[in-house]
Design a protein around this motif. Structure first.
Motif, PDB file in Angstrom:
ATOM      1  N   LEU A 183       4.714  -1.438  -5.692  1.00 10.28           N
ATOM      2  CA  LEU A 183       3.347  -1.774  -5.577  1.00 10.28           C
ATOM      3  C   LEU A 183       2.643  -1.975  -5.210  1.00 10.28           C
ATOM      4  CD1 LEU A 183       1.865  -2.320  -8.036  1.00 10.28           C
ATOM      5  CD2 LEU A 183       2.585  -5.391  -7.994  1.00 10.28           C
ATOM      6  N   PHE A 184       2.463  -2.514  -3.181  1.00 10.77           N
ATOM      7  CA  PHE A 184       2.072  -2.870  -2.572  1.00 10.77           C
ATOM      8  C   PHE A 184       1.697  -1.746  -2.123  1.00 10.77           C
ATOM      9  CE2 PHE A 184       1.743  -3.321   1.744  1.00 10.77           C
ATOM     10  CZ  PHE A 184       0.213  -4.607   1.689  1.00 10.77           C
ATOM     11  N   LEU A 185       2.254  -0.886  -1.257  1.00  9.74           N
ATOM     12  CA  LEU A 185       2.369   0.644  -0.611  1.00  9.74           C
ATOM     13  C   LEU A 185       0.873   0.926  -2.299  1.00  9.74           C
ATOM     14  CD1 LEU A 185       5.963   0.880   1.210  1.00  9.74           C
ATOM     15  CD2 LEU A 185       3.433   0.112   2.044  1.00  9.74           C
ATOM     16  N   TYR A 186       1.429   1.292  -3.100  1.00  6.65           N
ATOM     17  CA  TYR A 186       1.224   2.144  -4.202  1.00  6.65           C
ATOM     18  C   TYR A 186      -0.660   1.998  -4.219  1.00  6.65           C
ATOM     19  CZ  TYR A 186      -0.536   4.145  -8.180  1.00  6.65           C
ATOM     20  OH  TYR A 186      -1.825   4.494  -8.369  1.00  6.65           O
ATOM     21  N   THR A 187      -0.287   0.850  -3.716  1.00  9.87           N
ATOM     22  CA  THR A 187      -2.134   0.037  -4.383  1.00  9.87           C
ATOM     23  C   THR A 187      -3.047   0.625  -2.846  1.00  9.87           C
ATOM     24  OG1 THR A 187      -1.385  -1.935  -5.271  1.00  9.87           O
ATOM     25  CG2 THR A 187      -3.619  -2.106  -4.881  1.00  9.87           C
ATOM     26  N   LEU A 188      -1.899  -0.309  -1.598  1.00 11.95           N
ATOM     27  CA  LEU A 188      -2.589   1.027  -0.600  1.00 11.95           C
ATOM     28  C   LEU A 188      -3.032   1.892  -0.264  1.00 11.95           C
ATOM     29  CD1 LEU A 188      -2.726  -0.577   2.423  1.00 11.95           C
ATOM     30  CD2 LEU A 188      -0.854  -0.001   2.991  1.00 11.95           C
ATOM     31  N   TYR A 189      -2.164   2.560  -0.012  1.00  9.50           N
ATOM     32  CA  TYR A 189      -2.223   4.504  -0.656  1.00  9.50           C
ATOM     33  C   TYR A 189      -3.391   4.532  -1.601  1.00  9.50           C
ATOM     34  CZ  TYR A 189      -1.443   9.332  -0.881  1.00  9.50           C
ATOM     35  OH  TYR A 189      -1.653  10.619  -0.878  1.00  9.50           O
ATOM     36  N   SER A 190      -2.965   4.168  -2.643  1.00 11.37           N
ATOM     37  CA  SER A 190      -4.474   4.748  -3.619  1.00 11.37           C
ATOM     38  C   SER A 190      -6.229   3.746  -3.137  1.00 11.37           C
ATOM     39  CB  SER A 190      -4.169   4.460  -4.777  1.00 11.37           C
ATOM     40  OG  SER A 190      -3.793   3.217  -5.152  1.00 11.37           O
ATOM     41  N   ARG A 191      -6.007   3.019  -2.792  1.00  5.35           N
ATOM     42  CA  ARG A 191      -7.384   2.633  -2.013  1.00  5.35           C
ATOM     43  C   ARG A 191      -7.722   2.917  -1.005  1.00  5.35           C
ATOM     44  NH1 ARG A 191      -7.925  -3.115  -5.273  1.00  5.35           N
ATOM     45  NH2 ARG A 191      -7.449  -2.268  -7.100  1.00  5.35           N
ATOM     46  N   LYS A 192      -6.369   3.347  -0.089  1.00  3.28           N
ATOM     47  CA  LYS A 192      -6.750   3.197   1.223  1.00  3.28           C
ATOM     48  C   LYS A 192      -6.853   5.015   2.083  1.00  3.28           C
ATOM     49  CE  LYS A 192      -8.258  -1.108   1.912  1.00  3.28           C
ATOM     50  NZ  LYS A 192      -9.517  -1.557   2.589  1.00  3.28           N
ATOM     51  N   PHE A 193      -5.874   5.381   1.759  1.00  2.43           N
ATOM     52  CA  PHE A 193      -5.570   6.385   2.560  1.00  2.43           C
ATOM     53  C   PHE A 193      -5.648   8.063   2.180  1.00  2.43           C
ATOM     54  CE2 PHE A 193      -3.827   3.319   4.644  1.00  2.43           C
ATOM     55  CZ  PHE A 193      -4.144   3.165   5.692  1.00  2.43           C
ATOM     56  N   HIS A 194      -5.734   7.785   0.396  1.00  2.00           N
ATOM     57  CA  HIS A 194      -5.651   9.137  -0.737  1.00  2.00           C
ATOM     58  C   HIS A 194      -6.208   9.914   0.329  1.00  2.00           C
ATOM     59  CE1 HIS A 194      -5.480  11.653  -4.580  1.00  2.00           C
ATOM     60  NE2 HIS A 194      -3.710  10.905  -4.509  1.00  2.00           N
ATOM     61  N   PRO A 195      -6.385  11.095   0.405  1.00  5.20           N
ATOM     62  CA  PRO A 195      -7.088  12.115   0.462  1.00  5.20           C
ATOM     63  C   PRO A 195      -8.247  12.531  -0.112  1.00  5.20           C
ATOM     64  CG  PRO A 195      -4.897  13.800   0.248  1.00  5.20           C
ATOM     65  CD  PRO A 195      -4.799  12.273   0.118  1.00  5.20           C
ATOM     66  N   TRP A 196      -8.272  12.304  -1.111  1.00  3.75           N
ATOM     67  CA  TRP A 196      -9.578  12.062  -3.061  1.00  3.75           C
ATOM     68  C   TRP A 196     -10.119  11.201  -2.508  1.00  3.75           C
ATOM     69  CZ3 TRP A 196      -6.817  15.642  -7.495  1.00  3.75           C
ATOM     70  CH2 TRP A 196      -6.104  17.013  -6.677  1.00  3.75           C
ATOM     71  N   LYS A 197      -9.706  10.005  -1.928  1.00  2.00           N
ATOM     72  CA  LYS A 197     -10.240   8.972  -2.676  1.00  2.00           C
ATOM     73  C   LYS A 197     -12.304   9.359  -1.952  1.00  2.00           C
ATOM     74  CE  LYS A 197     -10.974   5.907   1.163  1.00  2.00           C
ATOM     75  NZ  LYS A 197     -11.245   5.768   2.411  1.00  2.00           N
TER      76      LYS A 197
END
Length: 122
Positions: free
Chosen positions: A60-74
């Motif tokens: 859950l932590f890593l998914y949230t971190l990826y989707s808010r900080k590191f996702h290429p389409w952010k």
């Protein structure tokens, strides 16, 4: 949730092994193979349950971190959301200005009468 349901058979079997082992220890004693099986079952019960909780929380932590900080389409998603909010605000402003500002003139509009004939209003 579904993975925790998969742990139910392990926990059920582990508790049965533990209760049977304690009964045998009090009555006739246990052999070394039974002691080893008891220790293994106890170890698996606690390790698998703790691992499931730990890895679920980290997922859950890593998914949230990826989707808010590191996702290429952010940036693309955030910019389109902010543009939509800006368009809504501009439309609201022009409607409010048209109602309150006497300098804004309304142009002719086309209406459809009840007979289906377009009429022009001034």
């Amino acid at each position: 949730i579904w993975n925790s349901l998969l742990l139910l058979p392990i926990c059920f079997t582990g508790f049965k092994i533990r209760s049977r082992h304690h009964l045998l220890q009090r009555t006739i004693g246990t052999r070394p193979e039974l002691d080893e099986a008891y220790n293994t079952a106890t170890y698996l019960m606690y390790t698998l349950t703790s691992g499931l909780v730990l890895f679920s929380a980290s997922e859950l932590f890593l998914y949230t971190l990826y989707s808010r900080k590191f996702h290429p389409w952010k940036e693309i998603i955030q910019s389109s959301v902010s543009e939509e909010d800006g368009k809504d605000n501009v439309e609201e402003d022009t409607e409010e200005n048209a109602e309150t500002n006497p300098m804004v003139e309304e142009g002719p509009t086309n209406d459809v009468s009840s007979e289906g004939i377009k009429t022009e209003k001034a």
